[in-house]
Design an enzyme around this catalytic site. Structure first.
Site, PDB file in Angstrom:
ATOM      1  N   GLU A  92      -1.483  -8.484  -2.467  1.00 45.47           N
ATOM      2  CA  GLU A  92      -0.810  -8.164  -3.816  1.00 45.47           C
ATOM      3  C   GLU A  92       0.563  -8.465  -3.635  1.00 45.47           C
ATOM      4  O   GLU A  92       1.163  -8.436  -2.584  1.00 45.47           O
ATOM      5  CB  GLU A  92      -1.124  -6.609  -3.497  1.00 45.47           C
ATOM      6  CG  GLU A  92      -0.293  -5.857  -4.851  1.00 45.47           C
ATOM      7  CD  GLU A  92      -0.819  -4.397  -4.878  1.00 45.47           C
ATOM      8  OE1 GLU A  92      -2.097  -4.017  -4.752  1.00 45.47           O
ATOM      9  OE2 GLU A  92      -0.193  -3.621  -5.606  1.00 45.47           O
ATOM     10  N   ARG A  93       0.966  -9.140  -4.789  1.00 42.91           N
ATOM     11  CA  ARG A  93       2.226  -9.401  -5.059  1.00 42.91           C
ATOM     12  C   ARG A  93       2.657 -10.764  -3.991  1.00 42.91           C
ATOM     13  O   ARG A  93       3.754 -10.834  -3.525  1.00 42.91           O
ATOM     14  CB  ARG A  93       3.419  -8.474  -4.933  1.00 42.91           C
ATOM     15  CG  ARG A  93       2.988  -7.343  -5.742  1.00 42.91           C
ATOM     16  CD  ARG A  93       2.639  -7.510  -7.230  1.00 42.91           C
ATOM     17  NE  ARG A  93       2.397  -6.296  -7.946  1.00 42.91           N
ATOM     18  CZ  ARG A  93       1.910  -6.231  -9.183  1.00 42.91           C
ATOM     19  NH1 ARG A  93       1.468  -7.348  -9.719  1.00 42.91           N
ATOM     20  NH2 ARG A  93       1.509  -5.345  -9.820  1.00 42.91           N
ATOM     21  N   ASP A 119      12.448  -0.278  -9.368  1.00 41.16           N
ATOM     22  CA  ASP A 119      11.532  -1.073  -8.560  1.00 41.16           C
ATOM     23  C   ASP A 119      11.817  -2.401  -8.294  1.00 41.16           C
ATOM     24  O   ASP A 119      11.370  -3.224  -9.151  1.00 41.16           O
ATOM     25  CB  ASP A 119      10.007  -0.821  -9.296  1.00 41.16           C
ATOM     26  CG  ASP A 119       8.742  -1.259  -8.534  1.00 41.16           C
ATOM     27  OD1 ASP A 119       8.979  -1.788  -7.365  1.00 41.16           O
ATOM     28  OD2 ASP A 119       7.715  -1.038  -9.026  1.00 41.16           O
ATOM     29  N   GLU A 141      13.467   0.178   2.103  1.00 40.74           N
ATOM     30  CA  GLU A 141      12.510  -0.928   1.922  1.00 40.74           C
ATOM     31  C   GLU A 141      12.738  -1.584   0.905  1.00 40.74           C
ATOM     32  O   GLU A 141      13.314  -1.589  -0.333  1.00 40.74           O
ATOM     33  CB  GLU A 141      11.165  -0.011   1.384  1.00 40.74           C
ATOM     34  CG  GLU A 141       9.928  -1.025   0.459  1.00 40.74           C
ATOM     35  CD  GLU A 141       8.779  -0.393   0.385  1.00 40.74           C
ATOM     36  OE1 GLU A 141       8.832   0.975   0.663  1.00 40.74           O
ATOM     37  OE2 GLU A 141       8.024  -1.050  -0.224  1.00 40.74           O
ATOM     38  N   LYS A 180      12.619   2.789  -1.431  1.00 36.95           N
ATOM     39  CA  LYS A 180      13.165   1.321  -2.130  1.00 36.95           C
ATOM     40  C   LYS A 180      14.437   1.202  -2.387  1.00 36.95           C
ATOM     41  O   LYS A 180      15.246   2.283  -2.471  1.00 36.95           O
ATOM     42  CB  LYS A 180      12.125   1.194  -3.414  1.00 36.95           C
ATOM     43  CG  LYS A 180      11.053   1.039  -3.052  1.00 36.95           C
ATOM     44  CD  LYS A 180      10.101   0.425  -4.288  1.00 36.95           C
ATOM     45  CE  LYS A 180       8.736   0.133  -3.920  1.00 36.95           C
ATOM     46  NZ  LYS A 180       7.688  -0.302  -5.273  1.00 36.95           N
ATOM     47  N   GLU A 185       8.389 -10.453  -6.470  1.00 34.99           N
ATOM     48  CA  GLU A 185       7.621 -10.069  -7.603  1.00 34.99           C
ATOM     49  C   GLU A 185       8.358  -9.904  -9.032  1.00 34.99           C
ATOM     50  O   GLU A 185       7.813 -10.398  -9.838  1.00 34.99           O
ATOM     51  CB  GLU A 185       6.854  -8.451  -7.234  1.00 34.99           C
ATOM     52  CG  GLU A 185       6.311  -7.938  -8.313  1.00 34.99           C
ATOM     53  CD  GLU A 185       5.866  -6.438  -7.924  1.00 34.99           C
ATOM     54  OE1 GLU A 185       6.385  -5.988  -6.847  1.00 34.99           O
ATOM     55  OE2 GLU A 185       5.177  -5.900  -8.984  1.00 34.99           O
ATOM     56  N   LYS A 205       1.428   5.658   1.117  1.00 35.93           N
ATOM     57  CA  LYS A 205       1.825   5.701  -0.210  1.00 35.93           C
ATOM     58  C   LYS A 205       0.746   6.701  -0.616  1.00 35.93           C
ATOM     59  O   LYS A 205      -0.261   6.651  -0.940  1.00 35.93           O
ATOM     60  CB  LYS A 205       1.670   4.189  -0.887  1.00 35.93           C
ATOM     61  CG  LYS A 205       1.809   4.503  -2.432  1.00 35.93           C
ATOM     62  CD  LYS A 205       1.383   2.966  -2.876  1.00 35.93           C
ATOM     63  CE  LYS A 205       1.519   2.804  -4.567  1.00 35.93           C
ATOM     64  NZ  LYS A 205       1.419   1.667  -4.918  1.00 35.93           N
ATOM     65  N   ASN A 241      -1.648   0.138  -1.141  1.00 34.32           N
ATOM     66  CA  ASN A 241      -2.746   0.697  -1.696  1.00 34.32           C
ATOM     67  C   ASN A 241      -3.676   0.363  -0.682  1.00 34.32           C
ATOM     68  O   ASN A 241      -4.444  -0.822  -0.894  1.00 34.32           O
ATOM     69  CB  ASN A 241      -2.584  -0.164  -3.215  1.00 34.32           C
ATOM     70  CG  ASN A 241      -1.536  -0.020  -3.938  1.00 34.32           C
ATOM     71  OD1 ASN A 241      -1.048   1.014  -3.965  1.00 34.32           O
ATOM     72  ND2 ASN A 241      -1.043  -1.155  -4.496  1.00 34.32           N
ATOM     73  N   HIS A 286      13.230  -4.595 -15.527  1.00 36.40           N
ATOM     74  CA  HIS A 286      11.937  -3.993 -15.816  1.00 36.40           C
ATOM     75  C   HIS A 286      11.456  -4.765 -17.259  1.00 36.40           C
ATOM     76  O   HIS A 286      10.706  -3.956 -18.006  1.00 36.40           O
ATOM     77  CB  HIS A 286      11.452  -2.647 -15.767  1.00 36.40           C
ATOM     78  CG  HIS A 286      10.312  -2.682 -15.090  1.00 36.40           C
ATOM     79  ND1 HIS A 286       8.887  -3.023 -15.095  1.00 36.40           N
ATOM     80  CD2 HIS A 286       9.923  -1.790 -14.006  1.00 36.40           C
ATOM     81  CE1 HIS A 286       8.104  -3.046 -14.327  1.00 36.40           C
ATOM     82  NE2 HIS A 286       8.602  -2.000 -13.538  1.00 36.40           N
ATOM     83  N   GLU A 327       1.162   5.757  -8.139  1.00 36.51           N
ATOM     84  CA  GLU A 327       0.370   4.814  -8.730  1.00 36.51           C
ATOM     85  C   GLU A 327      -1.423   5.152  -8.536  1.00 36.51           C
ATOM     86  O   GLU A 327      -1.725   4.149  -8.285  1.00 36.51           O
ATOM     87  CB  GLU A 327       0.657   3.480  -8.384  1.00 36.51           C
ATOM     88  CG  GLU A 327       2.037   3.368  -8.952  1.00 36.51           C
ATOM     89  CD  GLU A 327       2.535   1.680  -8.570  1.00 36.51           C
ATOM     90  OE1 GLU A 327       2.215   1.019  -7.571  1.00 36.51           O
ATOM     91  OE2 GLU A 327       3.447   1.345  -9.572  1.00 36.51           O
TER      92      GLU A 327
HETATM   93  C1  BDP Z   1       5.140  -2.322  -7.648  1.00 34.12           C
HETATM   94  C2  BDP Z   1       4.059  -3.292  -7.485  1.00 34.12           C
HETATM   95  C3  BDP Z   1       2.688  -2.823  -7.029  1.00 34.12           C
HETATM   96  C4  BDP Z   1       3.123  -1.825  -5.687  1.00 34.12           C
HETATM   97  C5  BDP Z   1       4.035  -0.939  -5.626  1.00 34.12           C
HETATM   98  C6  BDP Z   1       4.314  -0.126  -4.673  1.00 34.12           C
HETATM   99  O1  BDP Z   1       3.881  -3.785  -8.594  1.00 34.12           O
HETATM  100  O2  BDP Z   1       1.923  -3.503  -6.588  1.00 34.12           O
HETATM  101  O3  BDP Z   1       1.848  -1.339  -5.311  1.00 34.12           O
HETATM  102  O4  BDP Z   1       5.260  -1.389  -6.231  1.00 34.12           O
HETATM  103  O5  BDP Z   1       5.632  -0.449  -4.117  1.00 34.12           O
HETATM  104  O6  BDP Z   1       6.339  -2.949  -7.700  1.00 34.12           O
HETATM  105  O7  BDP Z   1       3.592   0.601  -4.065  1.00 34.12           O
END
Ligand code: BDP
Length: 722
Positions: A188-189, A386, A408, A381, A414, A308, A231, A542, A312
């Site tokens: 992912e990313r 983000d 983080e 973060k 990304e 996490k 995730n 963003h 999301e």
């Molecule tokens: C977002 C990303 C996503 C990540 C999320 C995260 O787009 O893919 O799962 O952060 O940090 O920026 O959980």
């Protein structure tokens, strides 16, 4: 076969293959190139001080250290370095940890070993029977390994090794990479190929890459790795996968790297056959306890879980009307008997806080300050939204003094042009780490919060979302290696300067020649501002195209959740642009300490770099240099593009200092970056122009495409968006 073909196949093909191979190897070797020292005077000086090496101890770590030292020195000094059996001669490089040092050596130490922690090291010139030697030691073998890598760095960067007296320790305990790697091999990313972990061939096949990965990390002091995506997939916690995880843990252990996993909150249901994952449920608690026991039986030094939850769409304690403390503490209790930790992420946002996504993490977490178990650390973060090209520091830093917070950062790009844009991220990291939260008065920097010094925390940590994949050069862009390197260096010491880091990385990776190092260092240092300028100047954020985040998409407004739409963030209209987070708007500024809030609240004191993050301003708003906001913004976009053009020109002159492969690679990538910087400029300016209704100022190139064209671009297969 003609004579010519014969000659060609006999000599030229092998030569060609050798060249290709050694160039590819250069890419692969990262900053551990150990290239022969070019300066012959310096080389003979080094040689005169290192006759041979002598290892004290025989642990797997000392063996790995010995191997590194031998191969590193032999290739730097272009001579075979002998392993000695004693210290009877002179100029021996002696290395080993405290417990292996004999009386004679210990006599040479004052109380320096008390000054370093368990991972720290000393590099000292010492004398024995009137003969000089070099000692690399620490309280543990891992400390020695770190010392040796740093000694090699002295040579790699052409520093003196005369009268050495270096005492150093890491300032943060948990220094880790977070891999967002999926079990199916995608990342992912991820923009550097597929996952490094070959789950299908593990546990029996140990790829040399795993060892080189561990070496590279150890060389910068990284001591932990989360192998899988936040995730999460619960399967990683099944015996089938734990066996594979164990094999990786065994491989990394000699290099001081602990393995961690992400824990999917609903795992007790998905792989445990339970009906619930409620953290108050006795069976659930027990399931996690047993799971922890099972993991530690295989991996006695397992680091712990990264979670996490309720973010999301990931499951979490809120699914059962419990809160973050309930969830984190339950897992913490399961890990505590074995010394494991829980890293509970604070990256939460949802439709609950519709008026401003930036406020939610703070609102949700700060009330829990002091309620987490001792082995819980909350992972925050760097900014409240983000991983944007620029964000003010996250207001949670400084707001939870009774809770250890870990940083983080995102190393993978990304939101910063993927691995095709050259962006030196330590500059961004440093900006955040240096930010003053004022939580305990002036000087309460983010760095002091995460190194535990401000609030007296023993558990401290920092994580970087890895930019590593199966590409030959690991990171997709040769210069993205610097971001991995720089993250590690700042994890070791968050007070370091990004310029120093760029300098050492360039020397180790490419060349010590000043005519190369100086201009390229400058290029790296400016690269972060360049990307901010051509993507999101003045605090915009963003506005990337949604989903994959590749390229501009300020026009996107049709997604179901408001905070998924770029229009939510820039709020451009006829009256102006920007997100009002001041007192007159969402009042997100109130989440900062008063000294900081005051500065951000007032448009006159708010730094211009953050202007549109905190304020909605008219297109005619006068900037400090007298320009209108519209003109200033357009010129910033142009400045970003121009900076990339300068990068191209600078790089073009460097052919003599860099091997052909890497030279060409960077050149091609800079061409992509230039093209994409123009795309960003044109698409954003055309879009915003609809609202400003103003002409582009002098000095800004006219777009060659229409807004409709940019809006029509679709990238269904952009990488990293699985
Ligand atoms: C977002 C990303 C996503 C990540 C999320 C995260 O787009 O893919 O799962 O952060 O940090 O920026 O959980």
């Amino acid at each position: 076969m003609s004579r010519l073909t014969y000659v060609f196949s006999l000599f030229l093909i092998p030569l060609l293959l050798f060249c290709i191979n050694s160039s590819a190897q250069a890419d692969y070797k990262l900053w551990l190139q150990y290239k022969k020292i070019q300066d012959s005077k310096l080389a003979s000086e080094y040689k005169s001080k290192i006759n041979g090496i002598f290892a004290l101890g025989n642990s797997a770590t000392i063996q790995a250290t010995s191997k590194e030292l031998q191969s590193g020195l032999s290739s730097l000094l272009d001579t075979k370095i002998q392993t000695q059996q004693d210290i009877n001669g002179e100029n021996t490089l002696v290395f080993g940890s405290k417990s292996s040092l004999n009386e004679d050596i210990i006599k040479n130490l004052k109380n320096e070993l008390d000054q370093v922690n368990n991972e720290g090291y000393l590099i000292k010139t010492f004398s024995l029977n009137n003969k000089n030697h070099i000692l690399i030691t620490g309280n543990t073998d891992i400390g020695v390994l770190y010392g040796v890598f740093n000694f090699l760095k002295l040579l790699q960067t052409n520093k003196s090794i005369e009268n050495l007296n270096i005492v150093d320790s890491p300032k943060i305990n948990v220094r880790m990479l977070n891999h967002w790697d999926n079990l199916n091999g995608t990342v992912e990313r991820g923009y550097a190929g597929s996952s490094l972990w070959n789950w299908q061939k593990l546990p029996d096949f140990i790829d040399q890459r795993y060892i080189d990965y561990a070496r590279a990390n150890a060389s910068i002091g990284i001591n932990g790795t989360v192998l899988n995506n936040v995730n999460a997939n619960a399967l990683i916690l099944t015996p089938q996968y734990l066996e594979k995880v164990e094999a990786l843990a065994n491989t990394f252990r000699p290099y001081g790297i602990k393995v961690y996993l992400t824990a999917r909150f609903s795992a007790p249901i998905e792989i445990g056959g339970l009906k619930t994952a409620d953290p108050y449920n006795a069976e659930v608690k027990n399931w996690w306890k047993e799971k922890a026991r099972e993991i530690y039986k295989r991996i006695p030094d397992f680091g712990g879980f990264l979670v996490k939850a309720n973010s999301e769409g990931q499951p979490g304690p809120q699914n059962y009307k419990r809160n973050h403390v309930d969830g984190a503490n339950m897992l913490a209790d399961a890990l505590a008997p074995f010394g494991g930790i829980v890293m509970w992420r604070a990256f939460v946002y949802s439709e609950h806080d519709v008026n401003d996504r930036a406020k939610q993490a703070y609102s949700e977490f700060v009330p829990y300050d002091g309620q987490f178990r001792d082995n819980v650390i909350v992972q925050v973060k760097n900014g409240a939204i983000d991983f944007q090209p620029r964000e003010p520091f996250h207001p949670m830093f400084g707001a939870m003094p009774k809770t250890p917070l870990m940083m983080e950062f995102q190393i993978t790009q990304e939101y910063l042009g993927f691995s095709s844009h050259l962006v030196y991220l330590p500059k961004l990291y440093q900006e955040v780490l240096e930010s003053d939260t004022y939580s305990k008065g002036k000087g309460s920097t983010v760095a002091k919060i995460i190194d535990g010094s401000l609030d007296n925390h023993k558990l401290t940590g920092i994580a970087g979302v890895a930019n590593i994949g199966s590409d030959i050069n690991w990171t997709g862009h040769p210069f993205a290696q610097a971001n991995w390197y720089g993250f590690g260096r700042l994890a070791w010491n968050p007070h370091l300067d990004s310029e120093t880091i760029a300098d050492e990385w360039l020397r180790m990776t490419f060349s010590n020649d000043e005519t190369f190092v100086n201009p390229i260092k400058e290029m790296m240092l400016k690269s972060r501002e360049a990307v901010v300028n051509y993507m999101t100047p003045f605090g915009l954020h963003h506005i990337m195209d949604t989903g994959h985040h590749y390229g501009p998409g300020p026009w996107v407004s049709n997604l179901s959740r408001p905070e998924w739409n770029p229009t939510y963030y820039h709020k451009a209209d006829k009256n102006g642009i920007g997100f009002d987070r001041s007192k007159t708007g969402s009042n997100a500024t109130a989440q900062y300490n008063q000294e900081v809030a005051q500065v951000f609240n007032d448009v006159k004191t708010c730094p211009e770099k953050d202007l549109l993050w905190f304020h909605h301003l008219s297109w005619d708003y006068k900037l400090k240099n007298g320009q209108t906001l519209w003109n200033g913004m357009a010129l910033k976009y142009q400045e970003g593009v121009d900076e990339v053009a300068t990068m191209q020109t600078t790089w073009k002159k460097m052919g003599n200092y860099v091997d052909k492969t890497r030279f060409k690679e960077v050149q091609m990538l800079l061409n992509i970056q230039y093209k994409e910087a123009k795309w960003w400029r044109d698409a954003c300016l055309l879009y915003f122009q609809q609202f400003s209704g103003k002409e582009l100022p002098k000095g800004v190139e006219k777009p060659t495409q229409t807004l409709e064209y940019f809006e029509s671009l679709k990238f269904p297969f952009a990488p990293g968006n699985n």
